[in-house]
Design an enzyme around this catalytic site. Structure first.
Site, mmCIF file in Angstrom:
data_model
loop_
_atom_site.group_PDB
_atom_site.id
_atom_site.type_symbol
_atom_site.label_atom_id
_atom_site.label_comp_id
_atom_site.label_asym_id
_atom_site.label_seq_id
_atom_site.Cartn_x
_atom_site.Cartn_y
_atom_site.Cartn_z
ATOM 1 C CB THR A 1 -7.152 1.292 -17.162
ATOM 2 O OG1 THR A 1 -7.610 2.395 -16.360
ATOM 3 C CG2 THR A 1 -6.053 1.745 -18.100
ATOM 4 C CB ILE B 1 -5.622 5.241 -20.480
ATOM 5 C CG1 ILE B 1 -4.708 6.456 -20.695
ATOM 6 C CG2 ILE B 1 -4.972 3.955 -20.997
ATOM 7 C CD1 ILE B 1 -4.422 6.826 -22.127
ATOM 8 C CG ASP C 1 -1.809 1.207 1.315
ATOM 9 O OD1 ASP C 1 -1.515 2.229 0.652
ATOM 10 O OD2 ASP C 1 -2.798 1.162 2.060
ATOM 11 C CB VAL C 2 1.901 3.609 -2.681
ATOM 12 C CG1 VAL C 2 2.316 2.561 -3.695
ATOM 13 C CG2 VAL C 2 0.542 4.217 -3.025
ATOM 14 C CE1 TYR D 1 -6.440 10.252 -10.474
ATOM 15 C CE2 TYR D 1 -6.812 11.942 -12.140
ATOM 16 C CZ TYR D 1 -6.289 10.704 -11.773
ATOM 17 O OH TYR D 1 -5.619 9.945 -12.700
ATOM 18 C CE LYS E 1 -2.904 10.622 -10.651
ATOM 19 N NZ LYS E 1 -1.885 9.558 -10.591
HETATM 20 N N1 LIG Z 1 -6.881 5.404 -16.954
HETATM 21 C C1 LIG Z 1 -6.766 6.696 -17.177
HETATM 22 O O1 LIG Z 1 -7.535 7.287 -17.951
HETATM 23 C C2 LIG Z 1 -5.650 7.484 -16.503
HETATM 24 C C3 LIG Z 1 -5.404 8.789 -16.976
HETATM 25 C C4 LIG Z 1 -4.402 9.533 -16.385
HETATM 26 C C5 LIG Z 1 -3.660 9.003 -15.347
HETATM 27 N N2 LIG Z 1 -3.924 7.739 -14.913
HETATM 28 C C6 LIG Z 1 -3.115 7.244 -13.806
HETATM 29 O O2 LIG Z 1 -2.461 6.056 -14.187
HETATM 30 C C7 LIG Z 1 -2.205 5.260 -13.032
HETATM 31 C C8 LIG Z 1 -2.658 3.839 -13.298
HETATM 32 O O3 LIG Z 1 -4.054 3.855 -13.450
HETATM 33 P P1 LIG Z 1 -4.854 2.787 -14.318
HETATM 34 O O4 LIG Z 1 -5.608 3.554 -15.333
HETATM 35 O O5 LIG Z 1 -3.962 1.679 -14.743
HETATM 36 O O6 LIG Z 1 -5.921 2.341 -13.223
HETATM 37 P P2 LIG Z 1 -6.185 0.947 -12.512
HETATM 38 O O7 LIG Z 1 -7.293 1.204 -11.574
HETATM 39 O O8 LIG Z 1 -6.323 -0.123 -13.529
HETATM 40 O O9 LIG Z 1 -4.816 0.688 -11.702
HETATM 41 C C9 LIG Z 1 -4.514 1.298 -10.479
HETATM 42 C C10 LIG Z 1 -3.783 0.289 -9.630
HETATM 43 O O10 LIG Z 1 -3.385 0.909 -8.410
HETATM 44 C C11 LIG Z 1 -3.634 -0.006 -7.375
HETATM 45 N N3 LIG Z 1 -3.794 0.695 -6.110
HETATM 46 C C12 LIG Z 1 -4.850 1.413 -5.654
HETATM 47 N N4 LIG Z 1 -4.614 1.901 -4.442
HETATM 48 C C13 LIG Z 1 -3.368 1.485 -4.110
HETATM 49 C C14 LIG Z 1 -2.544 1.672 -2.970
HETATM 50 N N5 LIG Z 1 -2.967 2.377 -1.909
HETATM 51 N N6 LIG Z 1 -1.305 1.118 -2.977
HETATM 52 C C15 LIG Z 1 -0.877 0.406 -4.030
HETATM 53 N N7 LIG Z 1 -1.609 0.181 -5.131
HETATM 54 C C16 LIG Z 1 -2.836 0.732 -5.166
HETATM 55 C C17 LIG Z 1 -4.892 -0.760 -7.777
HETATM 56 O O11 LIG Z 1 -5.012 -1.998 -7.082
HETATM 57 C C18 LIG Z 1 -4.649 -0.923 -9.262
HETATM 58 O O12 LIG Z 1 -3.956 -2.112 -9.550
HETATM 59 C C19 LIG Z 1 -2.920 5.950 -11.871
HETATM 60 O O13 LIG Z 1 -1.983 6.714 -11.127
HETATM 61 C C20 LIG Z 1 -3.902 6.866 -12.577
HETATM 62 O O14 LIG Z 1 -4.255 7.970 -11.781
HETATM 63 C C21 LIG Z 1 -4.897 6.965 -15.469
#
Ligand SMILES: NC(=O)c1ccc[n+]([C@@H]2O[C@H](COP(=O)([O-])OP(=O)(O)OC[C@H]3O[C@@H](n4cnc5c(N)ncnc54)[C@H](O)[C@@H]3O)[C@@H](O)[C@H]2O)c1
Length: 252
Positions: free
Chosen positions: A192, A190, A65-66, A157, A161
């Site tokens: 996801t 993205i 847990d980060v 958020y 960020k």
């Molecule tokens: N998907 C998008 O559109 C998008 C856009 C911009 C930025 N991001 C960023 O990209 C990164 C990855 O997101 P994603 O789209 O792959 O989403 P995702 O939800 O698929 O992945 C996020 C991961 O973080 C893990 N996580 C959550 N809380 C945590 C914690 N306290 N400690 C450790 N791990 C934890 C989750 O279990 C998950 O595996 C994130 O930082 C997100 O904010 C995503």
């Protein structure tokens, strides 16, 4: 045919089982990295470790847990014991909360800041002794287009960020002559699990997709190569930079 652009490097990835994290971990494995994959989701973590082993890569997995300083210390201890070195830290873990300023609940604010913002700092703090010892290290922090421009929503958020963006820049300056580069990645929309519900409900009518000049969501596999570039020696003169991958969303 993949190259071996990360041969000899050890990389730690947080949020490794998510969309962007898993695509990055698998690309890094194909490029020869030895991997420490971490997440709070433990079953998906074991499954990802299996897929990476099938690619022939050396991989260790641990719950992290980060937002917890003590869990960071434990994972860095594992990295030290298992690999003896750390060359790449990839902070991907993140959570989202959509409400704007007035509708954001205080506990939701605290959790988003704890994971996205404090988690990124804790990771750099815990890993920096090993990264400095590497002498040729790279930190890649995950911000967002929502760390660059306002959307009128997602107050916590966006605040987190935006903080990741400048935390990355000040760390880049602090460690520039100590062999540690620090950059931020800024994905657009993205597809996801993080935003799957929105995409399922709204598809390409989703307003952020409508504002994206390419008129589609990106795929995690289109983000991972940016992490690869920033992790590899191809980016040896790149630090304090923002890598935007958004189909043109912030171009106008
Ligand atoms: N998907 C998008 O559109 C998008 C856009 C911009 C930025 N991001 C960023 O990209 C990164 C990855 O997101 P994603 O789209 O792959 O989403 P995702 O939800 O698929 O992945 C996020 C991961 O973080 C893990 N996580 C959550 N809380 C945590 C914690 N306290 N400690 C450790 N791990 C934890 C989750 O279990 C998950 O595996 C994130 O930082 C997100 O904010 C995503």
């Amino acid at each position: 045919m993949a190259g071996q652009r990360l041969a000899g490097k050890v990389a730690l990835i947080t949020g490794a089982t998510g969309g962007i994290g898993a695509a990055t971990a698998e690309l890094f494995a194909r490029e020869g990295a030895r991997l420490m994959i971490t997440d709070v989701a433990e079953k998906p973590l074991r499954e990802l470790a299996g897929r990476i082993e099938d690619l022939g890569a050396d991989v260790a997995a641990a719950r992290l847990d980060v937002s917890s300083a003590s869990e960071w210390d434990e994972v860095i201890h594992v990295v030290r014991e298992r690999f003896g070195t750390l060359d790449v830290l990839v902070n991907v873990a993140g959570i989202v909360d959509w409400p704007g300023v007035e509708d954001t609940a205080e506990d939701a604010w605290d959790r988003v800041i704890d994971v996205n913002q404090k988690g990124t700092w804790l990771g750099m703090k815990a890993a920096m002794p090993l990264l400095r010892a590497s002498g040729n290290a790279s930190v890649i922090n995950t911000s967002s287009v929502l760390g660059l421009v306002g959307s009128g929503a997602a107050a916590a958020y966006q605040a987190s960020k935006g903080a990741v963006r400048l935390l990355s820049k000040t760390a880049a300056v602090e460690y520039a002559r100590q062999g540690v580069r620090v950059n931020s990645v800024h994905p657009g929309v993205i597809a996801t699990p993080m935003i799957q519900e929105l995409l399922d409900e709204q598809g390409d009518r989703q307003p952020d997709i409508q504002r994206t000049p390419m008129r589609r969501a990106g795929r995690a596999e289109e983000i991972a190569p940016a992490y690869l570039f920033l992790a590899s020696d191809d980016s040896s003169f790149v630090t304090g930079a923002e890598f935007v991958i958004d189909g043109g969303l912030t171009a106008y």
